[in-house]
Write an enzyme that holds these catalytic residues in place. Structure first.
Site, PDB file in Angstrom:
ATOM      1  N   HIS A 266      13.430  12.237   8.624  1.00  0.00           N
ATOM      2  CA  HIS A 266      13.214  13.799   9.143  1.00  0.00           C
ATOM      3  C   HIS A 266      13.147  14.809   7.467  1.00  0.00           C
ATOM      4  O   HIS A 266      11.998  15.675   7.282  1.00  0.00           O
ATOM      5  CB  HIS A 266      13.883  14.550  10.135  1.00  0.00           C
ATOM      6  N   ASP A 339       5.174   7.852  14.964  1.00  0.00           N
ATOM      7  CA  ASP A 339       6.441   9.501  15.283  1.00  0.00           C
ATOM      8  C   ASP A 339       5.470  10.475  14.657  1.00  0.00           C
ATOM      9  O   ASP A 339       4.618  10.763  13.993  1.00  0.00           O
ATOM     10  CB  ASP A 339       8.131   8.901  14.420  1.00  0.00           C
TER      11      ASP A 339
END
Length: 443
Positions: A266, A339
């Protein structure tokens, strides 16, 4: 997904842990060994150089082909996307929806771009109550009358539970793994899947197929079933079957493996230096097991594996990894999803317009959560019109998505969720009993 991100009652009690589990373990081990070590025959190339699907799904159904033939170019491009929409109600006016889609409500955004699906999150205002979620999913489906939506959730249970507290508080993967009993992984998935279906959600971005072999891993950890590839493989295959028992589609993640990182994708771009032989031994078996259990989707990881692809690109954008390893070596012919595309790990090297195009060229079919939806959509549409993405390559991905929808009863008419039934299914006494059983068996 990593931490940001991925209507029928469960039937019966948990399967006995003895002979049934032994048969399941043996079947998974056999499927894993075959898929991980035997490369299928190379797929034939289309005239433009893109790969045809492997033989097992080379011929889509006549219904899929009929739907594909009726679609416009813009509709086909829309099918590749699964964005976040904002608000608790399909008719909620939101500045976020206006800014991201040029349409002020979730329903108008869906009607305008006709995406393949949407994904729900509490932080987007999508999850307030059982009846509210049912009204939202029904309303979103109504806004997509030609082709029903995949409506996704990132409901792994445990640490990643986007639908808490509406759903049963099922133990996470590490607790299930500690039981050593794949039948409990299957039952937990069936419970979760049945609750999602009751809400009108038909795709769960689960199970996690990563092998958590790095104790410093900041993003996987207890989200994985464990650190032993064989055990994780058995649990993953059982979970896929459990979701399918409930009618819910699955997404095994994060390919080619996110278990040996000490960086969160992230906020950064992890690098994993596994050789091909290490990958085959440590990372590949659970994904091979998921494929053997017929997972609908495999989600990519925003990680760099330089010994599998020396380009330095994250796996989400890597053709050697997504097409070479996942498609050709492991024989996966279902949907490949990214993702979340708003994560730093995939945005460091290329801009938000380049990323979705590169992902499709690498072998991706479903583009999850682009940070700038209109920029991503326009870039893909322009790439198809220019020939950078061929019409054949576009049709290949759309065909896979439509095939998934057909397999889950979503091609011609979306099921309508019943709020009264959902309130009876979610957090039922039977489901809470399964959660307690798993907790008691963990060791």
């Amino acid at each position: 997904m990593a931490t940001m991100v991925a209507g029928c009652a469960a039937s019966g009690a948990a399967s006995p842990a003895g002979s049934a589990a032994s048969r399941e373990n043996g079947a998974v081990a056999s499927a894993t060994a075959t898929a991980a070590t035997t490369a299928p025959a190379a797929p034939s190339a289309t005239p433009d150089g893109s790969q045809a699907p492997p033989a097992s799904r080379a011929s889509a159904s006549s219904k899929v082909e009929a739907v594909l033939a009726r679609m416009s170019l813009e509709e086909k491009v829309g099918q590749l996307f699964m964005p976040v929409v904002y608000g608790a109600d399909p008719g909620t006016v939101s500045g976020e929806n206006s800014a991201r889609f040029g349409a002020d409500t979730p329903a108008k955004a869906v009607a305008k771009y006709r995406p393949g699906g949407v994904i729900l999150f509490p932080w987007a205002g999508n999850v307030k109550s059982v009846r509210q979620v049912v009204a939202l999913t029904n309303g979103l489906q109504k806004a997509s009358p030609k082709i029903p939506l995949l409506i996704g959730a990132d409901q792994e249970n445990g640490r990643v539970s986007r639908l808490a507290p509406l759903v049963t508080a099922m133990p996470g993967a590490s607790v299930i793994g500690a039981t050593g009993d794949p039948s409990l992984a299957r039952k937990a998935a069936e419970v979760t899947g049945s609750e999602l279906r009751a809400l009108g959600i038909n795709l769960d971005f689960a199970p996690v197929a990563d092998v958590n072999i790095n104790p410093r891993n900041p993003v996987i950890g207890p989200r994985a079933y464990g650190s032993d590839p064989a055990k994780v493989s058995r649990m993953v295959a059982a979970a896929v079957k459990g979701f399918h028992d409930s009618g819910t589609a699955t997404a095994a993640k994060h390919f080619p493996g996110h278990g040996d990182t000490d960086v969160d994708s992230h906020s950064g771009l992890p690098v994993i230096r596994h050789s091909l032989s290490q990958w085959r031994k440590l990372d590949a078996p659970p994904f091979a097991a998921a494929i053997g259990a017929k997972t609908d989707v495999v989600m990519s990881a925003h990680v760099v594996m330089p010994k599998l692809d020396p380009s330095g690109d994250p796996s989400t954008l890597s053709k050697p990894i997504l097409t070479g390893l996942l498609r050709d070596r492991l024989g996966f012919d279902g949907v490949v999803s990214t993702d979340a595309l708003d994560m730093a790990g995939v945005r460091k090297k290329y801009g938000d317009a380049q990323v979705p195009v590169r992902a499709i060229l690498a072998g991706v079919d479903l583009l999850l959560m682009p940070p700038n939806f209109t920029k991503a959509y326009d870039a893909v549409l322009a790439a198809v019109k220019s020939g950078k993405i061929s019409r054949a390559r576009l049709d290949q991905s759309v065909r896979r998505l439509l095939t998934l929808k057909e397999a889950r009863g979503l091609l011609e008419r979306a099921p309508v969720a019943d709020p009264a039934k959902a309130e009876k299914v979610l957090r039922s006494a039977e489901h809470r009993k399964v959660a307690r059983l798993i907790e008691s068996r963990a060791r």
